[in-house]
Design a protein around this motif. Sequence first.
Motif, PDB file in Angstrom:
ATOM      1  N   UNK A  45     -58.038 -85.656 -46.387  1.00  0.00           N
ATOM      2  CA  UNK A  45     -58.622 -84.551 -47.142  1.00  0.00           C
ATOM      3  C   UNK A  45     -57.612 -83.441 -47.441  1.00  0.00           C
ATOM      4  N   UNK A  46     -57.856 -82.807 -48.574  1.00  0.00           N
ATOM      5  CA  UNK A  46     -57.198 -81.553 -48.952  1.00  0.00           C
ATOM      6  C   UNK A  46     -55.712 -81.497 -48.722  1.00  0.00           C
ATOM      7  N   UNK A  78     -57.567 -85.283 -29.280  1.00  0.00           N
ATOM      8  CA  UNK A  78     -57.554 -86.717 -29.582  1.00  0.00           C
ATOM      9  C   UNK A  78     -56.256 -87.366 -29.126  1.00  0.00           C
ATOM     10  N   UNK A  79     -56.364 -88.585 -28.648  1.00  0.00           N
ATOM     11  CA  UNK A  79     -55.170 -89.409 -28.436  1.00  0.00           C
ATOM     12  C   UNK A  79     -54.682 -89.895 -29.795  1.00  0.00           C
ATOM     13  N   UNK A  80     -53.486 -90.440 -29.861  1.00  0.00           N
ATOM     14  CA  UNK A  80     -53.083 -91.088 -31.117  1.00  0.00           C
ATOM     15  C   UNK A  80     -54.018 -92.269 -31.384  1.00  0.00           C
ATOM     16  N   UNK A  81     -54.596 -92.347 -32.587  1.00  0.00           N
ATOM     17  CA  UNK A  81     -55.590 -93.388 -32.910  1.00  0.00           C
ATOM     18  C   UNK A  81     -55.174 -94.179 -34.151  1.00  0.00           C
ATOM     19  N   UNK A  82     -55.850 -95.315 -34.345  1.00  0.00           N
ATOM     20  CA  UNK A  82     -55.609 -96.115 -35.552  1.00  0.00           C
ATOM     21  C   UNK A  82     -56.035 -95.336 -36.788  1.00  0.00           C
ATOM     22  N   UNK A  93     -59.784 -91.745 -39.917  1.00  0.00           N
ATOM     23  CA  UNK A  93     -60.564 -91.459 -41.117  1.00  0.00           C
ATOM     24  C   UNK A  93     -62.032 -91.154 -40.789  1.00  0.00           C
ATOM     25  N   UNK A  94     -62.512 -91.636 -39.623  1.00  0.00           N
ATOM     26  CA  UNK A  94     -63.892 -91.326 -39.228  1.00  0.00           C
ATOM     27  C   UNK A  94     -64.106 -89.819 -39.070  1.00  0.00           C
ATOM     28  N   UNK A 117     -66.686 -85.272 -44.733  1.00  0.00           N
ATOM     29  CA  UNK A 117     -65.988 -84.193 -45.418  1.00  0.00           C
ATOM     30  C   UNK A 117     -65.563 -83.121 -44.427  1.00  0.00           C
ATOM     31  N   UNK A 118     -65.941 -83.318 -43.158  1.00  0.00           N
ATOM     32  CA  UNK A 118     -65.529 -82.345 -42.146  1.00  0.00           C
ATOM     33  C   UNK A 118     -64.313 -82.901 -41.420  1.00  0.00           C
ATOM     34  N   UNK A 119     -63.409 -82.059 -41.172  1.00  0.00           N
ATOM     35  CA  UNK A 119     -62.134 -82.487 -40.600  1.00  0.00           C
ATOM     36  C   UNK A 119     -61.910 -81.618 -39.368  1.00  0.00           C
TER      37      UNK A 119
END
Length: 281
Positions: free
Chosen positions: A105-106, A258-262, A267-268, A273-275
């Motif tokens: 996003x953005x 967060x840990x490093x994720x796939x 993207x989840x 639209x919320x980040x």
Amino acid sequence: AKGNGRGRFSFYSSDLHQAAEIRRALEDDLRDALARGEMELRYQPVVNAKSNMVTGVEALVRWTHPDRGVISPGVFIPIAEEANLIWPLGEWVLRKACEDAVNWPGETRVAVNVSPIQFANEDLPKIVASALATTGLAPDRLELEITESVFLGDSADTAKMFKALNALGVRLALDDFGTGYSSLSYLQTAPFDKIKIDQSFVRDATVPGSRNGAIIAAIVALAEALEMETTAEGIESLDQLELIRKLNVSHVQGYVYSKPVRHTELLEHAEAGSWIIKPAG
Ligand code: C2E
Ligand code: CA
Ligand code: CA
Ligand code: CA
């Protein structure tokens, strides 16, 4: 004592021998790893400490070895650097990260680690420009993370490289700040947008009697005076997060968010639209 010494020596040297063998084997396997699709990126959000908004994401490479399983970049990046393999690997990371970041996003930025070996190669700006051009990512959404060790090289070459990267319009972050053996004089000219405060300063900062809070406060003051953002790395607990907010560090990265994720998992966060990510200790 002589006998003992000899015994110790042969034990030690066979250990060394074994380590050298493993290293050679890894080096061989590393040559084919990219072509075999064994490299993958994980993404770790960088969050605005006040709003919990994801403003950037750091790309961290992982190698899934066919026999040995997942190998940490702390192990194979140094091997890649010595074996002249950091160049193709670094180029792959850069392209893949830019390709993925186009979907975010953005204004969300992607941060890519650049090895001092890459930084010392005059082709780096061309490679960066080509990754941006082929993916269509805006230059100011790419942040290159560089460590102080680049200032140990030839200073004219270093200055030239900063100028060329600056001209591309990409952002620059100073990684692992305060852990190298460099002087502060490079801050006179090097155009950093951000200082990343190493997790070694964060780790004990909440322990009574620790001086690390004072050190972090001083780094924040320095960064603010030079109009740079700050990111505290390796924030694991809500206590650490609270302290880091009190010390006015602008951004936070760590397991507390967060840990490093796939990429799919990253993207989840963006789905609705919320980040925004809620910290969890
Ligand atoms: P770094 O750039 O300082 O990256 C931060 C490291 O801290 C990452 O380890 C990350 O997974 C870990 N980390 C993040 N949050 C926490 C936390 O809350 N607690 C703890 N204990 N650790 C946390 P990782 O992924 O194993 O990477 C290690 C190093 O390997 C990186 O350190 C970076 O120097 C290097 N590296 C990773 N990917 C690349 C790459 O694509 N290119 C190059 N040249 N180097 C890379
Ligand atoms: Ca980094
Ligand atoms: Ca770091
Ligand atoms: Ca580090």
